[in-house]
Design a protein around this motif. Structure first.
Motif, PDB file in Angstrom:
ATOM      1  N   ASP A 138       1.166  -1.103   0.051  1.00  0.00           N
ATOM      2  CA  ASP A 138       0.453  -0.156  -0.618  1.00  0.00           C
ATOM      3  C   ASP A 138       1.209   1.231  -0.267  1.00  0.00           C
ATOM      4  O   ASP A 138       1.542   1.966   1.025  1.00  0.00           O
ATOM      5  CB  ASP A 138      -0.964  -0.699   1.304  1.00  0.00           C
ATOM      6  N   LEU A 139       0.453   2.201  -1.060  1.00  0.00           N
ATOM      7  CA  LEU A 139       1.459   3.193  -1.481  1.00  0.00           C
ATOM      8  C   LEU A 139       1.310   4.373   0.112  1.00  0.00           C
ATOM      9  O   LEU A 139       0.301   4.647  -1.210  1.00  0.00           O
ATOM     10  CB  LEU A 139       2.130   3.504  -2.486  1.00  0.00           C
ATOM     11  N   ASP A 140       0.829   4.665   0.281  1.00  0.00           N
ATOM     12  CA  ASP A 140       0.245   5.559   1.168  1.00  0.00           C
ATOM     13  C   ASP A 140       1.009   7.228   1.032  1.00  0.00           C
ATOM     14  O   ASP A 140       2.174   6.891   1.963  1.00  0.00           O
ATOM     15  CB  ASP A 140      -0.156   4.984   2.563  1.00  0.00           C
ATOM     16  N   PRO A 141       0.520   8.230   0.743  1.00  0.00           N
ATOM     17  CA  PRO A 141       1.609   9.354   0.643  1.00  0.00           C
ATOM     18  C   PRO A 141       0.807  10.916   2.109  1.00  0.00           C
ATOM     19  O   PRO A 141       0.334   9.874   2.713  1.00  0.00           O
ATOM     20  CB  PRO A 141       0.974  10.404  -0.681  1.00  0.00           C
ATOM     21  N   SER A 142       2.260  11.341   2.207  1.00  0.00           N
ATOM     22  CA  SER A 142       2.309  11.972   3.315  1.00  0.00           C
ATOM     23  C   SER A 142       1.121  13.662   3.297  1.00  0.00           C
ATOM     24  O   SER A 142       0.698  13.966   3.677  1.00  0.00           O
ATOM     25  CB  SER A 142       3.073  12.584   3.891  1.00  0.00           C
ATOM     26  N   GLY A 143       1.432  13.548   2.003  1.00  0.00           N
ATOM     27  CA  GLY A 143       0.341  15.277   1.044  1.00  0.00           C
ATOM     28  C   GLY A 143      -0.644  14.273  -0.502  1.00  0.00           C
ATOM     29  O   GLY A 143      -0.912  13.207  -0.297  1.00  0.00           O
TER      30      GLY A 143
ATOM     31  N   ALA B 142       5.558   3.353  -6.890  1.00  0.00           N
ATOM     32  CA  ALA B 142       4.979   2.344  -7.580  1.00  0.00           C
ATOM     33  C   ALA B 142       6.056   2.316  -8.517  1.00  0.00           C
ATOM     34  O   ALA B 142       6.503   0.801  -9.284  1.00  0.00           O
ATOM     35  CB  ALA B 142       3.848   2.586  -8.811  1.00  0.00           C
ATOM     36  N   HIS B 143       6.472   3.269 -10.017  1.00  0.00           N
ATOM     37  CA  HIS B 143       7.711   3.265 -11.090  1.00  0.00           C
ATOM     38  C   HIS B 143       9.302   2.414 -10.001  1.00  0.00           C
ATOM     39  O   HIS B 143       9.601   1.102 -10.311  1.00  0.00           O
ATOM     40  CB  HIS B 143       7.709   3.872 -11.548  1.00  0.00           C
ATOM     41  N   GLY B 144       9.744   2.338  -8.919  1.00  0.00           N
ATOM     42  CA  GLY B 144      10.279   1.530  -8.148  1.00  0.00           C
ATOM     43  C   GLY B 144      10.216   0.445  -7.042  1.00  0.00           C
ATOM     44  O   GLY B 144      11.145   0.010  -7.196  1.00  0.00           O
ATOM     45  N   LEU B 145       9.409   0.281  -7.258  1.00  0.00           N
ATOM     46  CA  LEU B 145       8.664  -0.478  -6.563  1.00  0.00           C
ATOM     47  C   LEU B 145       8.426  -2.097  -7.829  1.00  0.00           C
ATOM     48  O   LEU B 145       8.702  -3.424  -7.599  1.00  0.00           O
ATOM     49  CB  LEU B 145       7.092  -0.383  -5.579  1.00  0.00           C
ATOM     50  N   ARG B 146       7.880  -1.587  -8.906  1.00  0.00           N
ATOM     51  CA  ARG B 146       7.537  -2.262  -9.621  1.00  0.00           C
ATOM     52  C   ARG B 146       9.128  -2.993 -10.030  1.00  0.00           C
ATOM     53  O   ARG B 146       9.501  -4.224 -10.504  1.00  0.00           O
ATOM     54  CB  ARG B 146       7.269  -2.557 -11.032  1.00  0.00           C
ATOM     55  N   GLU B 147      10.605  -2.068 -10.801  1.00  0.00           N
ATOM     56  CA  GLU B 147      11.250  -2.320 -10.893  1.00  0.00           C
ATOM     57  C   GLU B 147      12.346  -3.064 -10.216  1.00  0.00           C
ATOM     58  O   GLU B 147      12.987  -3.962 -10.005  1.00  0.00           O
ATOM     59  CB  GLU B 147      12.487  -0.848 -10.594  1.00  0.00           C
TER      60      GLU B 147
ATOM     61  N   VAL C   7      14.714  -2.547   1.464  1.00  0.00           N
ATOM     62  CA  VAL C   7      15.640  -2.188   0.943  1.00  0.00           C
ATOM     63  C   VAL C   7      14.748  -1.088  -0.581  1.00  0.00           C
ATOM     64  O   VAL C   7      15.410  -0.384  -0.736  1.00  0.00           O
ATOM     65  CB  VAL C   7      15.011  -3.488  -0.022  1.00  0.00           C
ATOM     66  N   LEU C   8      13.571  -1.397  -0.817  1.00  0.00           N
ATOM     67  CA  LEU C   8      13.007   0.433  -1.430  1.00  0.00           C
ATOM     68  C   LEU C   8      13.287   1.195  -1.165  1.00  0.00           C
ATOM     69  O   LEU C   8      13.980   2.443  -1.321  1.00  0.00           O
ATOM     70  CB  LEU C   8      11.547  -0.302  -2.148  1.00  0.00           C
ATOM     71  N   ALA C   9      12.622   1.500   0.491  1.00  0.00           N
ATOM     72  CA  ALA C   9      13.362   2.947   1.239  1.00  0.00           C
ATOM     73  C   ALA C   9      14.610   2.900   1.636  1.00  0.00           C
ATOM     74  O   ALA C   9      14.595   4.525   1.483  1.00  0.00           O
ATOM     75  CB  ALA C   9      12.306   2.584   2.211  1.00  0.00           C
ATOM     76  N   ALA C  10      15.170   2.356   1.360  1.00  0.00           N
ATOM     77  CA  ALA C  10      16.464   2.380   1.202  1.00  0.00           C
ATOM     78  C   ALA C  10      17.121   2.990   0.188  1.00  0.00           C
ATOM     79  O   ALA C  10      18.133   3.746   0.478  1.00  0.00           O
ATOM     80  CB  ALA C  10      17.487   1.455   1.399  1.00  0.00           C
ATOM     81  N   ARG C  11      16.691   3.172  -1.337  1.00  0.00           N
ATOM     82  CA  ARG C  11      16.820   3.569  -1.898  1.00  0.00           C
ATOM     83  C   ARG C  11      16.896   5.050  -1.838  1.00  0.00           C
ATOM     84  O   ARG C  11      16.810   5.207  -3.282  1.00  0.00           O
ATOM     85  CB  ARG C  11      16.376   2.639  -3.019  1.00  0.00           C
ATOM     86  N   ASP C  12      15.656   4.995  -1.279  1.00  0.00           N
ATOM     87  CA  ASP C  12      15.477   6.692  -1.546  1.00  0.00           C
ATOM     88  C   ASP C  12      14.826   6.771  -0.327  1.00  0.00           C
ATOM     89  O   ASP C  12      13.481   7.205  -0.062  1.00  0.00           O
ATOM     90  CB  ASP C  12      13.809   6.954  -3.079  1.00  0.00           C
TER      91      ASP C  12
END
Length: 313
Positions: free
Chosen positions: A140-145, A155-160, A204-209
């Motif tokens: 679940d990609l939940d934005p703060s704003g 989503a692009h990064g997660l798909r990669e 892993v994804l969070a560590a990339r960005d």
């Protein structure tokens, strides 16, 4: 499937071998939009063919709004006594007892739920026959704003990342704020293993960005970053069903997407609504879903990505 008016205040809709009565069809459920219970039932009747494959065999939590979206709402797990016998049920264990969930296996049940002012059905990520073994993993990609650009880019990064893990995935809007990325699974792994894998992949994804993505569950610790939420991957937790209407202004819909849709800068979490039923049928981007995968190989690949040689669960 046909709809007929019966006595005043009732509309009958034929669905297969059953006739479902919609009581008070003119009752307004979305006051700001004039959308009625009859409109809700008509939407679900239209999309039933594409929606039911995502509901069949799954316990549901029902989000009901008997007085419309501006009135009190409640989440219902146990099937009420007044539900007809022909609606399928699944009795599953909980701490100290059991819960009897509704299961929506046909159009008639979907219409009956609409009659009960169930605006949004939320589905298990597992099926009733093996409730501890999910066949869906959800990020679940939940934005703060309100900036949806960061959601699209996440989503692009997660798909990669998932491509690197050789896990085909599906994309959908939530109809609310963000996007869901869904991975079909082969039901071999229990929820604990699936959730551990999801946590490790999110890390892993969070560590990339790290400047824009986080796995911090507490809002005060997110500091404006998008939250990679994997908490739904647990027994008896639910996620909004594909094609479900949300109880928000305009009646937005949790709409399946093609991955190419991410390239549209105008995309938002609410880009489709109840009024778009025919368009949703025409789009049908999930018409050929990927075959379910095991996490065994993906776990090995992910382990090699974890910093400092740490092992993924």
């Amino acid at each position: 499937m046909t709809a007929t008016k019966a006595s005043t205040g009732t509309r009958r809709i034929r669905a297969g071998r059953r006739t479902v009565e919609i009581g008070h069809p003119d009752k307004v459920l979305f006051p700001g939009d004039g959308i009625t219970k009859a409109d809700l039932a008509a939407y679900y009747r239209t999309v039933a063919g594409v929606m039911l494959p995502h509901l069949r065999g799954r316990p549901l939590m029902l989000e009901r709004h008997p007085d419309g979206t501006r009135g009190p709402a409640f989440m219902q797990k146990d099937v009420p006594d007044h539900f007809p016998d022909w609606i399928h049920r699944a009795q599953l264990p909980k701490h100290g007892g059991t819960v009897t969930y509704a299961v929506c296996d046909d159009t008639a049940t979907l219409l009956y739920l609409a009659d009960q002012a169930c605006i949004t059905p939320h589905r298990f990520l597992s099926r009733a026959d093996r409730p501890d073994h999910p066949d869906r993993l959800v990020f679940d990609l939940d934005p703060s704003g309100d900036d949806f650009t960061v959601v699209r880019e996440a989503a692009h990064g997660l798909r990669e990342l998932l491509d690197e893990l050789e896990l085909p995935s599906l994309l959908m809007t939530t109809g609310s704020r963000g996007l869901h990325v869904v991975i079909p699974l082969d039901r071999r792994a229990p929820f604990d293993d699936v959730r551990s894998f999801a946590h490790a992949a999110a890390d892993v994804l969070a560590a990339r960005d790290p400047g824009r993505l986080t796995t911090e569950p507490r809002k005060k610790d997110r500091r404006g970053r998008l939250y990679l939420d994997v908490q739904r991957n647990a027994y008896a937790q639910t996620a909004v069903a594909p094609y479900a209407v949300r109880a928000l202004p305009g009646a937005p819909v949790a709409a399946p997407l093609a991955w190419a849709d991410l390239d549209d800068p105008g995309l938002t979490a609410r880009h489709r609504t109840l009024a778009d039923a025919e368009l949703l049928l025409a789009e049908n981007p999930w018409h050929a879903p990927p075959r379910p995968r095991s996490l065994t190989k993906a776990r090995r690949l992910l382990s090699a990505m974890v910093p400092n040689g740490e092992k993924t669960p």
